[in-house]
Motif scaffolding. Structure first.
Motif, PDB file in Angstrom:
ATOM      1  N   ALA A   1       0.832  -1.206   0.000  1.00 46.59           N
ATOM      2  CA  ALA A   1       0.000   0.000   0.000  1.00 46.59           C
ATOM      3  C   ALA A   1       0.867   1.256   0.000  1.00 46.59           C
ATOM      4  N   ARG A   2       0.257   2.383  -0.375  1.00 47.97           N
ATOM      5  CA  ARG A   2       0.983   3.655  -0.373  1.00 47.97           C
ATOM      6  C   ARG A   2       1.161   4.196   1.052  1.00 47.97           C
ATOM      7  N   GLY A   3       0.258   3.838   1.925  1.00 50.57           N
ATOM      8  CA  GLY A   3       0.333   4.328   3.294  1.00 50.57           C
ATOM      9  C   GLY A   3      -1.025   4.259   3.954  1.00 50.57           C
ATOM     10  N   TYR A   4      -1.119   4.862   5.156  1.00 53.17           N
ATOM     11  CA  TYR A   4      -2.375   4.909   5.888  1.00 53.17           C
ATOM     12  C   TYR A   4      -3.187   6.125   5.422  1.00 53.17           C
ATOM     13  N   LEU A   5      -4.476   5.928   5.224  1.00 54.07           N
ATOM     14  CA  LEU A   5      -5.338   6.992   4.744  1.00 54.07           C
ATOM     15  C   LEU A   5      -5.437   8.128   5.765  1.00 54.07           C
ATOM     16  N   LYS A   6      -5.013   9.309   5.351  1.00 50.92           N
ATOM     17  CA  LYS A   6      -5.101  10.531   6.158  1.00 50.92           C
ATOM     18  C   LYS A   6      -4.364  10.409   7.500  1.00 50.92           C
ATOM     19  N   ARG A   7      -3.308   9.589   7.521  1.00 51.94           N
ATOM     20  CA  ARG A   7      -2.496   9.445   8.751  1.00 51.94           C
ATOM     21  C   ARG A   7      -1.026   9.545   8.351  1.00 51.94           C
ATOM     22  N   ALA A   8      -0.619  10.765   8.046  1.00 49.89           N
ATOM     23  CA  ALA A   8       0.725  11.003   7.518  1.00 49.89           C
ATOM     24  C   ALA A   8       1.821  10.610   8.506  1.00 49.89           C
ATOM     25  N   ALA A   9       1.621  10.893   9.790  1.00 46.66           N
ATOM     26  CA  ALA A   9       2.653  10.594  10.784  1.00 46.66           C
ATOM     27  C   ALA A   9       2.873   9.092  10.900  1.00 46.66           C
ATOM     28  N   LEU A  10       1.784   8.332  10.938  1.00 49.52           N
ATOM     29  CA  LEU A  10       1.894   6.881  11.054  1.00 49.52           C
ATOM     30  C   LEU A  10       2.485   6.282   9.783  1.00 49.52           C
ATOM     31  N   THR A  11       2.129   6.859   8.631  1.00 54.21           N
ATOM     32  CA  THR A  11       2.697   6.395   7.357  1.00 54.21           C
ATOM     33  C   THR A  11       4.202   6.590   7.347  1.00 54.21           C
ATOM     34  N   ALA A  12       4.663   7.759   7.812  1.00 52.67           N
ATOM     35  CA  ALA A  12       6.103   8.040   7.832  1.00 52.67           C
ATOM     36  C   ALA A  12       6.833   7.110   8.781  1.00 52.67           C
ATOM     37  N   GLU A  13       6.147   6.682   9.844  1.00 48.24           N
ATOM     38  CA  GLU A  13       6.778   5.806  10.825  1.00 48.24           C
ATOM     39  C   GLU A  13       6.873   4.367  10.324  1.00 48.24           C
ATOM     40  N   ARG A  14       5.841   3.908   9.635  1.00 47.35           N
ATOM     41  CA  ARG A  14       5.762   2.507   9.257  1.00 47.35           C
ATOM     42  C   ARG A  14       6.277   2.203   7.853  1.00 47.35           C
ATOM     43  N   PHE A  15       6.133   3.153   6.924  1.00 43.98           N
ATOM     44  CA  PHE A  15       6.586   2.935   5.548  1.00 43.98           C
ATOM     45  C   PHE A  15       7.923   3.639   5.361  1.00 43.98           C
ATOM     46  N   ILE A  16       8.969   2.865   5.083  1.00 43.49           N
ATOM     47  CA  ILE A  16      10.310   3.435   5.008  1.00 43.49           C
ATOM     48  C   ILE A  16      10.931   3.155   3.642  1.00 43.49           C
ATOM     49  N   ALA A  17      11.941   3.939   3.306  1.00 45.27           N
ATOM     50  CA  ALA A  17      12.649   3.759   2.033  1.00 45.27           C
ATOM     51  C   ALA A  17      13.815   2.798   2.234  1.00 45.27           C
ATOM     52  N   ALA A  18      13.939   1.838   1.323  1.00 42.96           N
ATOM     53  CA  ALA A  18      15.052   0.887   1.362  1.00 42.96           C
ATOM     54  C   ALA A  18      16.206   1.429   0.533  1.00 42.96           C
ATOM     55  N   ALA A  19      17.365   0.784   0.648  1.00 40.75           N
ATOM     56  CA  ALA A  19      18.572   1.255  -0.030  1.00 40.75           C
ATOM     57  C   ALA A  19      18.435   1.228  -1.546  1.00 40.75           C
ATOM     58  N   ASN A  20      17.662   0.291  -2.083  1.00 37.64           N
ATOM     59  CA  ASN A  20      17.509   0.165  -3.538  1.00 37.64           C
ATOM     60  C   ASN A  20      16.408   1.050  -4.106  1.00 37.64           C
ATOM     61  N   GLY A  21      15.882   1.938  -3.298  1.00 37.03           N
ATOM     62  CA  GLY A  21      14.857   2.859  -3.764  1.00 37.03           C
ATOM     63  C   GLY A  21      13.441   2.371  -3.566  1.00 37.03           C
ATOM     64  N   SER A  22      13.249   1.131  -3.184  1.00 35.83           N
ATOM     65  CA  SER A  22      11.909   0.597  -2.944  1.00 35.83           C
ATOM     66  C   SER A  22      11.415   1.017  -1.565  1.00 35.83           C
ATOM     67  N   ARG A  23      10.168   0.691  -1.275  1.00 37.20           N
ATOM     68  CA  ARG A  23       9.585   1.015   0.018  1.00 37.20           C
ATOM     69  C   ARG A  23       9.267  -0.265   0.765  1.00 37.20           C
ATOM     70  N   LEU A  24       9.433  -0.206   2.072  1.00 33.57           N
ATOM     71  CA  LEU A  24       9.165  -1.355   2.921  1.00 33.57           C
ATOM     72  C   LEU A  24       8.210  -0.951   4.031  1.00 33.57           C
ATOM     73  N   TYR A  25       7.449  -1.933   4.498  1.00 37.53           N
ATOM     74  CA  TYR A  25       6.511  -1.699   5.595  1.00 37.53           C
ATOM     75  C   TYR A  25       6.981  -2.425   6.838  1.00 37.53           C
ATOM     76  N   ARG A  26       7.113  -1.685   7.919  1.00 39.12           N
ATOM     77  CA  ARG A  26       7.499  -2.269   9.209  1.00 39.12           C
ATOM     78  C   ARG A  26       6.263  -2.874   9.865  1.00 39.12           C
ATOM     79  N   THR A  27       6.244  -4.198  10.000  1.00 38.94           N
ATOM     80  CA  THR A  27       5.069  -4.863  10.567  1.00 38.94           C
ATOM     81  C   THR A  27       5.016  -4.795  12.087  1.00 38.94           C
ATOM     82  N   GLY A  28       6.187  -4.685  12.718  1.00 40.39           N
ATOM     83  CA  GLY A  28       6.218  -4.743  14.179  1.00 40.39           C
ATOM     84  C   GLY A  28       6.201  -6.158  14.710  1.00 40.39           C
ATOM     85  N   ASP A  29       6.213  -7.152  13.797  1.00 39.51           N
ATOM     86  CA  ASP A  29       6.208  -8.558  14.198  1.00 39.51           C
ATOM     87  C   ASP A  29       7.643  -9.073  14.358  1.00 39.51           C
ATOM     88  N   LEU A  30       7.872  -9.817  15.414  1.00 41.21           N
ATOM     89  CA  LEU A  30       9.178 -10.428  15.662  1.00 41.21           C
ATOM     90  C   LEU A  30       9.155 -11.853  15.130  1.00 41.21           C
TER      91      LEU A  30
END
Length: 281
Positions: A21-50
């Motif tokens: 997904a592109r991010g959380y709807l109308k939740r910019a702060a949470l999107t910035a926290e959970r969706f991050i940029a990877a070294a190869n230019g792609s985007r990754l989502y932090r699940t918080g799962d161990l």
């Protein structure tokens, strides 16, 4: 920077790919926290799962990364302890929490058994001690018929009963000035009403850092010199008192015992924490 972990090592699960997904709807702060940029230019989502990879190439879920706690200076993933408990044949489900007590933060495990299986909490703690560092072994293991669940079907940690800090052995009063002094110091440091002669310092919630305080008080009140390692080696009031009454003789050559092994592991944990503190300073 992100680093992949080897097989068997716990780490946080990140998701990526064309269906992300592109991010959380109308939740910019949470999107910035959970969706991050990877070294190869792609985007990754932090699940918080161990999770961790097993030898079959499958991911094992261990718990949530937000259940990470700090105990005695060590950062601990509660999911790793829970996985160790759930790996025992008699355990159906398990959850571990960090409780604040008079002796500081301590780990408490809650388990429920499989049908027809009897859970020996002392034996279960010993098994964990053989597989995990001393600071990751819960101070108490509480058996419940079933773990409480919330409306979402997840374990309701707030509904878990808080265990009392008591001994699992019948109380027997210490005899003699040395044993009485040791018991009084333990009760003072652990903030307990009384400590019996057969009580184990670590089973009562004690740990390496508190033992350093006990060591200082013992030398001050008994006016004697005691090697700190002996307090690890003789963890009950009675065994320590007997050793001191013999005149604290130099150790003789003998084959290592289970108590010696535990003492070495606990002393190693203390030394490891000291080295970590020195690196920080």
């Amino acid at each position: 920077s992100l680093n992949e972990v080897p097989v068997g090592v716990a780490g946080e699960l990140y998701l990526g790919g064309v269906n992300l997904a592109r991010g959380y709807l109308k939740r910019a702060a949470l999107t910035a926290e959970r969706f991050i940029a990877a070294a190869n230019g792609s985007r990754l989502y932090r699940t918080g799962d161990l999770v961790r990879w097993n030898n079959d190439g499958q991911l094992e879920y261990l718990g949530r990364i937000d259940h990470q706690v700090k105990v005695r200076g060590f950062r601990i993933e509660l999911g790793e302890i829970e996985a160790g408990l759930q790996g025992q044949p008699e355990v159906r489900e398990a959850v571990v929490v960090a409780n604040e007590g008079p002796a500081g933060t301590r780990l408490v495990a809650y388990v429920s058994g499989n049908a027809g299986q009897v859970i020996d909490t002392a034996a279960l703690k010993q098994k964990l001690g053989e597989a995990l560092p001393d600071y990751m072994v819960p101070s108490a293991i509480v058996e419940l018929e079933a773990l409480p669940l919330n409306a979402n079907g997840k374990v309701d940690r707030k509904a878990l009963p808080v265990p009392a800090i008591t001994s699992d052995k019948p109380y027997e009063a210490p005899q003699g000035p040395i044993a009485e002094t040791i018991a009084a110091i333990w009760a003072e440091v652990l903030q307990m009403e009384k400590v019996g002669i057969h009580d184990n310092f670590f089973d009562l919630g004690g740990h390496s850092l508190l033992l350093v305080r006990v060591h200082r008080l013992l030398e001050d009140r008994l006016r004697t010199s005691v090697a700190l390692v002996q307090l690890f080696k003789y963890p009950t009031v009675g065994s320590l008192a007997q050793w001191m009454e013999r005149g604290a003789a130099a150790p003789t050559a003998s084959s290592p015992t289970a108590g010696d092994d535990r003492a070495l592991r606990q002393r190693a944990a203390l030394l490891q924490r000291r080295k970590s503190a020195e690196r920080v300073n």
